[in-house]
Design a protein around this motif. Structure first.
Motif, mmCIF file in Angstrom:
data_model
loop_
_atom_site.group_PDB
_atom_site.id
_atom_site.type_symbol
_atom_site.label_atom_id
_atom_site.label_comp_id
_atom_site.label_asym_id
_atom_site.label_seq_id
_atom_site.Cartn_x
_atom_site.Cartn_y
_atom_site.Cartn_z
ATOM 1 N N LYS A 1 -5.213 7.709 -2.609
ATOM 2 C CA LYS A 1 -5.369 7.463 -1.184
ATOM 3 C C LYS A 1 -5.548 5.969 -0.911
ATOM 4 C CE LYS A 1 -7.062 11.558 1.167
ATOM 5 N NZ LYS A 1 -8.105 12.045 2.112
ATOM 6 N N CYS A 2 -4.964 5.508 0.173
ATOM 7 C CA CYS A 2 -5.070 4.088 0.526
ATOM 8 C C CYS A 2 -5.452 3.920 1.989
ATOM 9 C CB CYS A 2 -3.753 3.363 0.271
ATOM 10 S SG CYS A 2 -3.326 3.203 -1.473
ATOM 11 N N LEU A 3 -6.247 2.910 2.234
ATOM 12 C CA LEU A 3 -6.612 2.499 3.584
ATOM 13 C C LEU A 3 -6.087 1.083 3.799
ATOM 14 C CD1 LEU A 3 -8.284 2.558 6.265
ATOM 15 C CD2 LEU A 3 -10.227 1.733 4.912
ATOM 16 N N VAL A 4 -5.322 0.880 4.870
ATOM 17 C CA VAL A 4 -4.830 -0.451 5.213
ATOM 18 C C VAL A 4 -5.511 -0.896 6.502
ATOM 19 C CG1 VAL A 4 -2.824 -1.895 5.732
ATOM 20 C CG2 VAL A 4 -2.593 0.050 4.174
ATOM 21 N N ILE A 5 -6.185 -2.047 6.438
ATOM 22 C CA ILE A 5 -6.818 -2.624 7.625
ATOM 23 C C ILE A 5 -5.988 -3.842 8.023
ATOM 24 C CG2 ILE A 5 -8.926 -3.607 8.583
ATOM 25 C CD1 ILE A 5 -10.418 -2.086 6.298
ATOM 26 N N PHE A 6 -5.367 -3.762 9.196
ATOM 27 C CA PHE A 6 -4.405 -4.790 9.616
ATOM 28 C C PHE A 6 -5.078 -6.025 10.193
ATOM 29 C CE2 PHE A 6 -1.745 -1.187 9.048
ATOM 30 C CZ PHE A 6 -0.448 -1.660 8.863
ATOM 31 N N GLY A 7 -6.211 -5.884 10.851
ATOM 32 C CA GLY A 7 -6.924 -7.042 11.387
ATOM 33 C C GLY A 7 -6.809 -7.168 12.892
ATOM 34 N N ASP B 1 1.962 6.749 9.377
ATOM 35 C CA ASP B 1 2.393 7.245 8.080
ATOM 36 C C ASP B 1 1.417 8.299 7.598
ATOM 37 O OD1 ASP B 1 2.784 7.236 5.033
ATOM 38 O OD2 ASP B 1 4.412 5.956 5.722
ATOM 39 N N ASP B 2 1.944 9.390 7.072
ATOM 40 C CA ASP B 2 1.091 10.479 6.588
ATOM 41 C C ASP B 2 0.440 10.160 5.251
ATOM 42 O OD1 ASP B 2 1.751 11.970 8.808
ATOM 43 O OD2 ASP B 2 3.451 12.958 7.819
ATOM 44 N N ASP B 3 0.983 9.173 4.512
ATOM 45 C CA ASP B 3 0.503 8.908 3.159
ATOM 46 C C ASP B 3 -0.731 8.009 3.118
ATOM 47 O OD1 ASP B 3 2.529 10.450 2.050
ATOM 48 O OD2 ASP B 3 3.924 8.761 1.968
ATOM 49 N N ILE B 4 -0.899 7.163 4.126
ATOM 50 C CA ILE B 4 -2.027 6.220 4.103
ATOM 51 C C ILE B 4 -2.692 6.166 5.482
ATOM 52 C CG2 ILE B 4 -1.112 4.764 2.254
ATOM 53 C CD1 ILE B 4 0.000 2.915 4.264
ATOM 54 N N ILE B 5 -3.936 5.705 5.499
ATOM 55 C CA ILE B 5 -4.672 5.524 6.758
ATOM 56 C C ILE B 5 -4.529 4.073 7.196
ATOM 57 C CG2 ILE B 5 -6.951 5.548 7.835
ATOM 58 C CD1 ILE B 5 -7.719 7.792 5.941
ATOM 59 N N ALA C 1 0.826 -1.206 0.000
ATOM 60 C CA ALA C 1 0.000 0.000 0.000
ATOM 61 C C ALA C 1 0.858 1.253 0.000
ATOM 62 C CB ALA C 1 -0.924 -0.005 1.220
ATOM 63 N N LEU C 2 1.928 1.215 0.775
ATOM 64 C CA LEU C 2 2.834 2.366 0.854
ATOM 65 C C LEU C 2 3.456 2.650 -0.512
ATOM 66 C CD1 LEU C 2 3.771 4.261 3.130
ATOM 67 C CD2 LEU C 2 5.731 2.742 3.461
ATOM 68 N N ALA C 3 3.962 1.611 -1.155
ATOM 69 C CA ALA C 3 4.592 1.787 -2.474
ATOM 70 C C ALA C 3 3.565 2.222 -3.520
ATOM 71 C CB ALA C 3 5.260 0.477 -2.904
ATOM 72 N N PHE C 4 2.384 1.598 -3.481
ATOM 73 C CA PHE C 4 1.338 1.928 -4.461
ATOM 74 C C PHE C 4 0.876 3.371 -4.299
ATOM 75 C CE2 PHE C 4 -3.240 2.254 -5.410
ATOM 76 C CZ PHE C 4 -3.233 1.942 -6.760
#
Length: 379
Positions: free
Chosen positions: A236-242, A252-256, A226-229
């Motif tokens: 904008k990207c949202l990462v849900i870790f679980g 990180d300021d670039d993604i949520i 997600a960071l690289a993309f």
């Protein structure tokens, strides 16, 4: 002697609801899908019958043990393996319905029926479905749902059909993925909360957060992707870790980054995303049912077969569980033409309303019983 039996004008004339339901999902530190599915069903039952009593049996080692909003009974490990503990709970509670979500031993099914409970079983692949069709479970099962669409699982065998016919049991019902869909107003409020614009963000999620790929947490692999993309595409990207992710979340300021999210919000965000980068678990089938373009990679042993079937139908872009492969395939989904190709294939599939089917089937189980009681008392 003539006995007048009043006509049944509606299901409510003979309706009898379950007062107590016991959910027994698979619960382990690595996975969360069965628990989430049971939670969705529990919430739907509570909406249908507000005064219903709901209990769960959970592995005390899972991260979400203390988050369950219902009455929880603890097992030291998997409920499936702790036959004595589960049967003791069933005996003490005496539920009207026991729902085994990809879990349960034959002795547990038998004990549930021994206390007068209806027994429901959810399987999610051929091996689990076959287990539910063995005679020692079949005799003690009232209804069997398969959380797969028709195209993801082969038909039952001739011998299995014969057993069902001989013992007058209903065939397992392929219902597809189970999820809750919210209103448009709710979705708009959710987008505003996270600062998202409809179809202008990507979701990255590797499942429950506890799966390992080559010794590395799959959630970390998806975060790196997600960071690289995000940096390459400026999307904008949202990462849900679980829930089962064992570490502190990166900042990180670039993604949520979110540790977890309830299913209603998760589905709402999927509906409004431009595309999703996911594992090949339940979320893959949810994306397909919601007609949302996605990239998927397998991160557990049961996922490659499902992913291959979806790829054969041209419903998903397949990646390896590496940051480079995930990013490469995600870049393809930026192209509108590529997304439209996937969505066109998804549109040919019939819509699935698994949650409605489950609730209606449970209502029918008790309605039919009560109708039978009315008939017998009239005679």
């Amino acid at each position: 002697m003539f006995v007048f039996i009043p006509p049944i004008h509606s299901m409510s004339d003979v309706f009898m609801k379950p007062n107590c339901v016991l959910f027994i999902p698979v619960s382990s530190p690595s996975g969360i899908g069965e628990y989430m599915r049971s939670m969705i069903i529990a919430k739907a039952l509570q909406l249908r019958w507000p005064n219903i009593n709901i209990h769960f049996i959970l592995n005390e080692q899972v991260a979400y043990f203390n988050d369950c909003p219902y009455i929880v009974h603890a097992c030291q490990g998997s409920p499936t393996k702790d036959v004595t503990r589960v049967n003791t709970i069933i005996t003490n509670i005496k539920p009207d319905l026991v729902l085994f979500d990809a879990s349960g031993r034959a002795k547990q099914f038998k004990q549930a029926q021994a206390v007068g409970a209806k027994v429901a079983f959810i399987s999610q692949h051929d091996k689990k479905r076959s287990r539910g069709l063995k005679l020692n479970r079949l005799f003690n099962t009232d209804i069997h749902w398969v959380a797969q669409p028709d195209f993801c699982i082969k038909p039952i065998s001739y011998w299995q059909r014969t057993k069902l016919s001989l013992f007058n049991k209903p065939a397992p019902k392929n219902i597809g993925p189970v999820f809750e869909v919210s209103s448009v107003d709710y979705q708009n409020q959710l987008l505003a909360r996270y600062g998202f614009v409809k179809e202008q963000y990507f979701i990255f999620n590797a499942g429950s957060g506890g799966h390992l790929v080559a010794g590395e947490l799959a959630a970390d692999i998806y975060y790196q992707a997600a960071l690289a993309f995000s940096r390459q595409s400026e999307i904008k990207c949202l990462v849900i870790f679980g829930d089962n992710y064992p570490k502190e979340l990166p900042e990180d300021d670039d993604i949520i980054c979110l540790k977890s999210i309830n299913n209603k919000d998760f589905i709402s965000l999927i509906v409004n995303a431009q595309a999703c980068v996911i594992s090949a678990g339940d979320t893959l089938l949810q994306c397909i049912a919601l007609h949302k373009a996605c990239v998927a990679a397998p991160i557990s042993p049961d996922q490659p077969a499902r992913l291959k079937l979806c790829q054969h139908k041209q419903l998903v872009l397949v990646a390896e569980a590496t940051p480079a492969s995930l990013v490469q395939q995600a870049q393809r989904l930026i192209e509108k033409k590529q997304r439209q190709t996937l969505l066109g294939n998804m549109a040919q599939l019939a819509p699935v309303k698994a949650l409605d089917i489950i609730v209606d089937d449970i209502a029918a189980l008790f309605t039919l019983d009560n109708a039978s009681d009315v008939q017998h008392s009239s005679n």
